[in-house]
Scaffold this motif. Structure first.
Motif, PDB file in Angstrom:
ATOM      1  N   SER A   1       0.872  -1.175   0.000  1.00 27.23           N
ATOM      2  CA  SER A   1       0.000   0.000   0.000  1.00 27.23           C
ATOM      3  C   SER A   1       0.913   1.230   0.000  1.00 27.23           C
ATOM      4  O   SER A   1       2.128   1.117  -0.118  1.00 27.23           O
ATOM      5  N   LEU A   2       0.326   2.397   0.103  1.00 29.39           N
ATOM      6  CA  LEU A   2       1.101   3.640   0.044  1.00 29.39           C
ATOM      7  C   LEU A   2       1.226   4.249   1.436  1.00 29.39           C
ATOM      8  O   LEU A   2       0.246   4.320   2.179  1.00 29.39           O
TER       9      LEU A   2
ATOM     10  N   LYS B   1      -0.544   9.508   0.616  1.00 29.25           N
ATOM     11  CA  LYS B   1      -1.350   9.536  -0.604  1.00 29.25           C
ATOM     12  C   LYS B   1      -2.422  10.612  -0.540  1.00 29.25           C
ATOM     13  O   LYS B   1      -2.748  11.101   0.545  1.00 29.25           O
ATOM     14  N   ASP B   2      -2.931  10.953  -1.677  1.00 26.71           N
ATOM     15  CA  ASP B   2      -4.154  11.721  -1.866  1.00 26.71           C
ATOM     16  C   ASP B   2      -4.042  13.192  -1.454  1.00 26.71           C
ATOM     17  O   ASP B   2      -4.207  14.080  -2.277  1.00 26.71           O
ATOM     18  N   THR B   3      -3.771  13.450  -0.199  1.00 28.14           N
ATOM     19  CA  THR B   3      -3.665  14.845   0.249  1.00 28.14           C
ATOM     20  C   THR B   3      -2.217  15.232   0.547  1.00 28.14           C
ATOM     21  O   THR B   3      -1.954  16.330   1.045  1.00 28.14           O
TER      22      THR B   3
ATOM     23  N   THR C   1       2.838  19.277  -5.917  1.00 29.74           N
ATOM     24  CA  THR C   1       1.636  18.549  -5.455  1.00 29.74           C
ATOM     25  C   THR C   1       1.153  17.539  -6.498  1.00 29.74           C
ATOM     26  O   THR C   1       0.412  16.612  -6.158  1.00 29.74           O
TER      27      THR C   1
ATOM     28  N   GLY D   1      -0.580  12.520  -7.732  1.00 28.73           N
ATOM     29  CA  GLY D   1      -1.151  11.771  -8.849  1.00 28.73           C
ATOM     30  C   GLY D   1      -0.209  10.717  -9.395  1.00 28.73           C
ATOM     31  O   GLY D   1      -0.619   9.579  -9.651  1.00 28.73           O
TER      32      GLY D   1
ATOM     33  N   MET E   1       0.194   7.860  -6.949  1.00 27.66           N
ATOM     34  CA  MET E   1      -1.028   7.068  -6.758  1.00 27.66           C
ATOM     35  C   MET E   1      -1.364   6.151  -7.924  1.00 27.66           C
ATOM     36  O   MET E   1      -2.336   5.393  -7.846  1.00 27.66           O
ATOM     37  N   ILE E   2      -0.590   6.217  -9.014  1.00 25.36           N
ATOM     38  CA  ILE E   2      -0.873   5.214 -10.039  1.00 25.36           C
ATOM     39  C   ILE E   2      -0.145   3.899  -9.756  1.00 25.36           C
ATOM     40  O   ILE E   2      -0.315   2.931 -10.483  1.00 25.36           O
TER      41      ILE E   2
ATOM     42  N   ASP F   1      -6.675   2.934  -1.778  1.00 24.83           N
ATOM     43  CA  ASP F   1      -5.475   2.176  -1.435  1.00 24.83           C
ATOM     44  C   ASP F   1      -5.759   0.783  -0.890  1.00 24.83           C
ATOM     45  O   ASP F   1      -5.318  -0.207  -1.460  1.00 24.83           O
TER      46      ASP F   1
ATOM     47  N   MET G   1      -7.732   5.223  -8.167  1.00 27.85           N
ATOM     48  CA  MET G   1      -6.633   6.066  -7.673  1.00 27.85           C
ATOM     49  C   MET G   1      -5.893   6.828  -8.773  1.00 27.85           C
ATOM     50  O   MET G   1      -4.992   7.611  -8.470  1.00 27.85           O
TER      51      MET G   1
ATOM     52  N   PRO H   1      -6.523  11.452  -9.262  1.00 25.39           N
ATOM     53  CA  PRO H   1      -5.698  12.657  -9.037  1.00 25.39           C
ATOM     54  C   PRO H   1      -4.795  12.989 -10.240  1.00 25.39           C
ATOM     55  O   PRO H   1      -4.660  14.153 -10.611  1.00 25.39           O
ATOM     56  N   LEU H   2      -4.214  11.977 -10.860  1.00 23.36           N
ATOM     57  CA  LEU H   2      -3.406  12.235 -12.061  1.00 23.36           C
ATOM     58  C   LEU H   2      -4.303  12.717 -13.199  1.00 23.36           C
ATOM     59  O   LEU H   2      -3.969  13.655 -13.924  1.00 23.36           O
TER      60      LEU H   2
ATOM     61  N   ARG I   1      -5.242  16.329 -12.727  1.00 23.05           N
ATOM     62  CA  ARG I   1      -4.119  17.219 -12.999  1.00 23.05           C
ATOM     63  C   ARG I   1      -3.870  17.323 -14.507  1.00 23.05           C
ATOM     64  O   ARG I   1      -3.594  18.397 -15.033  1.00 23.05           O
TER      65      ARG I   1
END
Lengths: 226, 226
Positions: free
Chosen positions: A117-118, A121-123, A196, A200, A203-204, B122, B203, B206-207, B210
């Motif tokens: 998992s990460l 992330k996200d924020t 920022t 993105g 998160m891929i 996630d 997920m 976000p990319l 952007r």
């Protein structure tokens, strides 16, 4: 250019070798160069012991993080995401000050098995965490969306007809990185804006990992068709 | 095929219109069909009031969620991610039982402004939440990685030479969905495996967001180059 590549894993190795091949003066940085030079067993990812690799790449130097960073004009963060801030801290804010740091790491948490998992992330993102921790550094997030061998030699796949992202707060730093990427063969570099945007691109990773399993190879990349 | 498209927003509208154009019997489902039919103002996203759209698409019926679901062979979840479970609950587990539900929603949290963050990510996903909430349903996550107009008409971009993902636990359901996607013009459909792959496709939002800003258009998509 004098380039320090922090990290002795597969990404650090293939990038260091390729930069040296292109005529750059390259030093790989590690926590304890003496210990790294004394290794005889494969690393935890199954890469050959570093001295074995270095024997085949004598033009690449090895040094402690701080020495590597101090001597470099441009620094590549090729450490694992969980170790990036500690590694850069050892490299030293003073040694990094004003320099471009290409951050190619992903904040993967392997503690719960596969898939990882990460950690962030996200924020928020690892790229932003590094930029906040080292405000004097010019962080450019890039290359984290593809496999190490494609980072160094994108032309092996579809003649480089796939996409590479850059994100960072410093326009000149992104220009420097983009030129370096193009010298490696990256033909479609998209500037996503400030750091920022690292959210993105980091998160891929879950999609990337799933695709690796589905396709049965890590040698693929995404192309932004527009 | 009798298709219910849950959701009166732009994704629901363009998909419903396209399915009808291809000869399917299409009903759009909404919380309160009478209220939707009485609207005179654009919706919160700026789409024309539903009756205005429906006048131009008389072949598409409108019904309450439960009526639409009960009459359908295949159901499309085109509601907002935050409203998907409530909408499907109104549609009714009994009316959905055994049916393929194409989940095209993203769990976007708009409460903090732009860009939205994700309500789930996630280690879980909206696709999985729907599958858990409705175990009798055959959920297939798809189309959530692109703009509504590309969902319905992928051929408008690079002659459809870009990628569409499917993920779900039921192989036959994914085959049904893949055939339907291909009838719309989706040429490169990748089956990512079980519904947990929805984490990866959700997920990339976000990319995607952007890139929409960087490219200045929502009409782009990713292609998996391999």
């Amino acid at each position: 250019m004098r380039i320090a590549v922090l990290g002795t894993g597969s990404a650090g190795r293939v990038l260091a070798a390729r930069f040296a091949e292109l005529g750059h003066e390259v030093t790989i940085g590690t926590r304890d160069a003496a210990a790294t030079s004394a290794r005889t067993e494969p690393d935890r990812m199954g890469n050959p012991a570093f001295p074995q690799w270095q024997a085949a790449h004598p033009q690449v130097a090895l040094a402690d993080f701080a020495v590597a960073a101090a001597g470099a004009e441009l620094v590549v963060n090729a450490t694992g995401g969980a170790e990036s801030i500690p590694a850069l801290t050892l490299a030293g804010a003073d040694n990094l000050a004003g320099k471009v740091v290409m951050d190619i790491a992903n904040p993967l948490d392997h503690s719960l098995g596969f898939p990882p998992s990460l950690l962030v992330k996200d924020t928020d993102s690892l790229g932003e965490q590094i930029q906040r921790a080292f405000p004097g550094v010019r962080v450019v997030k890039t290359l984290n969306t593809m496999n190490a061998s494609l980072m160094a030699d994108p032309g092996q796949l579809a003649e480089g007809g796939h996409t590479t992202f850059v994100a960072g707060n410093d326009g000149a730093a992104k220009q420097t990185v983009t030129a370096l990427l193009e010298s490696l063969g990256h033909r479609d570099v998209i500037d996503l804006g400030d750091i920022t945007a690292a959210r993105g691109t980091e998160m891929i990773l879950p999609l990337w990992l799933r695709l690796m399993g589905t396709l049965g190879t890590p040698v693929f990349n995404i192309k932004v068709v527009r």
